[in-house]
Design a protein around this motif. Structure first.
Motif, mmCIF file in Angstrom:
data_model
loop_
_atom_site.group_PDB
_atom_site.id
_atom_site.type_symbol
_atom_site.label_atom_id
_atom_site.label_comp_id
_atom_site.label_asym_id
_atom_site.label_seq_id
_atom_site.Cartn_x
_atom_site.Cartn_y
_atom_site.Cartn_z
ATOM 1 N N LYS A 69 3.043 7.780 -2.777
ATOM 2 C CA LYS A 69 3.199 8.375 -1.441
ATOM 3 C C LYS A 69 4.407 7.778 -0.723
ATOM 4 C CE LYS A 69 -0.877 6.916 -0.266
ATOM 5 N NZ LYS A 69 -1.124 6.278 -1.577
ATOM 6 N N SER A 70 4.488 6.436 -0.722
ATOM 7 C CA SER A 70 5.603 5.779 -0.026
ATOM 8 C C SER A 70 6.928 6.139 -0.696
ATOM 9 C CB SER A 70 5.415 4.261 -0.042
ATOM 10 O OG SER A 70 4.196 3.919 0.576
ATOM 11 N N SER A 71 6.926 6.215 -2.018
ATOM 12 C CA SER A 71 8.152 6.572 -2.727
ATOM 13 C C SER A 71 8.586 7.990 -2.347
ATOM 14 C CB SER A 71 7.930 6.501 -4.246
ATOM 15 O OG SER A 71 7.438 5.231 -4.609
ATOM 16 N N SER A 82 9.499 2.862 3.625
ATOM 17 C CA SER A 82 8.254 2.181 3.271
ATOM 18 C C SER A 82 8.467 1.273 2.073
ATOM 19 C CB SER A 82 7.180 3.210 2.898
ATOM 20 O OG SER A 82 6.808 3.958 4.014
ATOM 21 N N ILE A 83 7.681 0.194 2.047
ATOM 22 C CA ILE A 83 7.692 -0.687 0.866
ATOM 23 C C ILE A 83 6.953 0.042 -0.253
ATOM 24 C CG2 ILE A 83 6.847 -2.876 -0.087
ATOM 25 C CD1 ILE A 83 6.974 -3.982 2.802
ATOM 26 N N THR A 84 7.545 0.033 -1.441
ATOM 27 C CA THR A 84 6.855 0.608 -2.598
ATOM 28 C C THR A 84 6.676 -0.492 -3.633
ATOM 29 O OG1 THR A 84 8.870 1.221 -3.760
ATOM 30 C CG2 THR A 84 7.961 2.841 -2.221
ATOM 31 N N THR A 96 -0.557 -1.122 -1.366
ATOM 32 C CA THR A 96 0.663 -1.700 -0.779
ATOM 33 C C THR A 96 0.798 -1.306 0.696
ATOM 34 O OG1 THR A 96 1.762 -1.659 -2.922
ATOM 35 C CG2 THR A 96 3.181 -1.823 -0.983
ATOM 36 N N THR A 97 0.655 -0.021 0.974
ATOM 37 C CA THR A 97 0.784 0.432 2.373
ATOM 38 C C THR A 97 -0.545 0.199 3.079
ATOM 39 O OG1 THR A 97 2.341 2.115 1.626
ATOM 40 C CG2 THR A 97 1.443 2.388 3.841
ATOM 41 N N ARG A 98 -0.472 -0.447 4.251
ATOM 42 C CA ARG A 98 -1.713 -0.800 4.960
ATOM 43 C C ARG A 98 -1.904 0.009 6.245
ATOM 44 N NH1 ARG A 98 -4.827 -5.034 3.199
ATOM 45 N NH2 ARG A 98 -4.368 -5.298 1.000
ATOM 46 N N SER A 136 4.680 10.947 7.968
ATOM 47 C CA SER A 136 3.884 9.716 8.026
ATOM 48 C C SER A 136 3.374 9.332 6.651
ATOM 49 C CB SER A 136 2.692 9.895 8.970
ATOM 50 O OG SER A 136 3.146 10.238 10.247
ATOM 51 N N ASP A 137 3.600 8.054 6.324
ATOM 52 C CA ASP A 137 3.086 7.458 5.097
ATOM 53 C C ASP A 137 1.759 6.772 5.459
ATOM 54 O OD1 ASP A 137 2.886 6.397 2.579
ATOM 55 O OD2 ASP A 137 4.338 4.771 2.932
ATOM 56 N N THR A 138 0.826 6.797 4.548
ATOM 57 C CA THR A 138 -0.490 6.229 4.880
ATOM 58 C C THR A 138 -0.996 5.330 3.748
ATOM 59 O OG1 THR A 138 -1.620 8.121 3.898
ATOM 60 C CG2 THR A 138 -1.168 8.243 6.262
ATOM 61 N N ALA A 139 -2.022 4.566 4.072
ATOM 62 C CA ALA A 139 -2.650 3.705 3.062
ATOM 63 C C ALA A 139 -3.366 4.568 2.030
ATOM 64 C CB ALA A 139 -3.660 2.787 3.752
#
Ligand SMILES: Nc1nc2c(ncn2[C@@H]2O[C@H](COP(=O)(O)OP(=O)(O)OP(=O)(O)O)[C@@H](O)[C@H]2O)c(=O)[nH]1
Ligand SMILES: [Mg+2]
Length: 391
Positions: free
Chosen positions: A207-209, A220-222, A228-230, A247-250
């Motif tokens: 997702k973050s990627s 976002s950190i991948t 990884t995503t909090r 929006s990136d999500t956990a």
């Protein structure tokens, strides 16, 4: 320095207003109107060619300002709108406009806000559209507001109102037309805020990627570690002229870990509030069936890991976030879902919640008298409805 007066100016008062938004821009527009406006312009403006001012014609020259001003003159363009109102097109930015507003204050013009400027100078629907236009950040959304500034909704409302009085227009026709305008209101009633697109899915599916690939930088950190995503992370972007907050999500999974659980709760909440949910999976991981939304796109990321004998449903967008493959298609799909309700160019549109509410009421009525009253309220609001409809 001048303070803006929030009181309603007297009709005879000469007023001045910075019409353009704040911040750093190339050009700003300052408007002056009232009985002293012409005298003020004559005093402060030194035209390059001395010719009579005619409404609509531009005049280039120097803003000389107050006689004792230590500030150099500034190149400006002045457009007379009529005998007693003028637009000064000057350099953008805070200092240049403040200097002109200071000069105007010294000459007796009262500084007012843009909403006070449009109020009473144009029909309310046009004034509302003008206010929305100032807040649009992309050409595509501005075009819809501009159509209303040019009178698309005003024209429909006036024609319907007049038509219902003399009966060439039936209540049934007005109802159908209102329903048609209402269809696009989901987009048009919120032109100044970005669409909310939320990516959700199990942990580690990319997702973050994908967010990073869409916005074009590492928002976002991948990492190859599930969880990884909090928190919910936002990135504002523009895709095909649409302002979008992505929006990136956990990653959603069963977890006992309190921070991760909170992140998952927030992810689900963001999906509920979204205009569009992108549900991401990877080969071998099933989709999250419990995340449902009226507008969804299903994505299969990590297509490079798909077994060669497997096939993916045609409706699913296949991507490889790490190489960018499929990202264009995903962005096209996002735009096409979000713009399903876009009005055609020049069409009447409800560009705020007050208008959308009244048009919905018209679309739900087959009674000419009720429709007439609602159209009248639309054309000439009897109260400050915007605040009533604000979230
Ligand atoms: N092979 C392959 N690896 C990918 C792809 N997309 C992402 N990855 C890798 O998968 C790992 C997880 O990626 P993330 O983007 O952090 O995944 P996520 O869904 O955000 O994970 P959480 O935040 O833990 O929910 C990283 O090592 C990425 O480099 C892809 O398309 N193919
Ligand atoms: Mg992540």
């Amino acid at each position: 320095m001048i303070d803006r007066d929030h009181a309603t100016p007297r009709a005879s008062q000469t007023v001045a207003c910075v019409l353009t938004g704040g911040g750093r821009s190339a050009v700003a527009v300052v408007a002056i109107a009232g009985e002293k406006a012409k005298a003020i312009v004559d005093r402060y403006f030194d035209p390059a060619f001395r010719r009579t001012f005619r409404p609509g014609q531009v005049r280039y020259g120097q803003w000389v300002g107050q006689d004792d001003s230590a500030v150099a003159t500034e190149s400006v363009v002045i457009t007379p709108l009529d005998d007693s109102s003028f637009e000064v097109h000057c350099h953008g930015g805070v200092a240049a406009t403040r200097r002109i507003m200071d000069d105007l204050a010294v000459a007796g013009a009262l500084a007012i806000e843009p909403n006070q400027w449009v109020c009473g100078r144009m029909p309310p629907l046009i004034a509302e559209a003008t206010a929305v236009l100032a807040g649009c950040v992309t050409a595509r959304t501005a075009a819809i507001a501009m159509d209303q500034v040019r009178g698309a909704l005003q024209g429909w409302a006036t024609t319907s109102f007049d038509g219902l009085q003399q009966s060439p227009v039936s209540a049934h026709d007005v109802r159908l037309q209102a329903a048609d305008i209402l269809r696009s209101a989901v987009v048009t009633a919120r032109l100044t805020v970005p669409f909310r697109v939320v990516l959700v899915g199990p942990p580690n599916v990319g997702k973050s990627s994908l967010v990073n690939a869409i916005v074009g930088y590492d928002r976002s950190i991948t990492m190859d570690v599930a969880g990884t995503t909090r928190d919910v992370l936002h990135a504002d972007t523009v895709i095909d002229g649409l302002p979008i907050r992505i929006s990136d999500t956990a990653g959603i999974r069963v977890s006992d870990e309190p921070i991760e659980r909170e992140g998952i709760k927030r992810a689900r909440g963001a999906a509920v509030d979204a205009d569009l949910v992108v549900r991401v999976v990877q080969p071998g991981i099933p989709p999250l069936d419990d995340v449902v939304h009226a507008a969804t796109i299903d994505v299969m990321n990590k297509m490079d890991t798909l077994a060669s004998d497997s096939c993916v449903d045609q409706s699913v967008v296949g991507t490889i976030a790490t190489t960018g493959q499929g990202i264009e298609l995903l962005m096209d799909r996002i735009v096409s879902v979000l713009t399903q309700a876009m009005p055609s160019p020049g069409a009447a549109a409800a560009i705020n919640r007050r208008q959308a509410w009244l048009i919905r009421a018209i679309a739900e009525s087959d009674d000419a008298v009720a429709q007439t009253m609602l159209l009248q309220e639309l054309l000439t609001p009897t109260s400050d409805h915007e605040s009533q409809f604000d979230e």
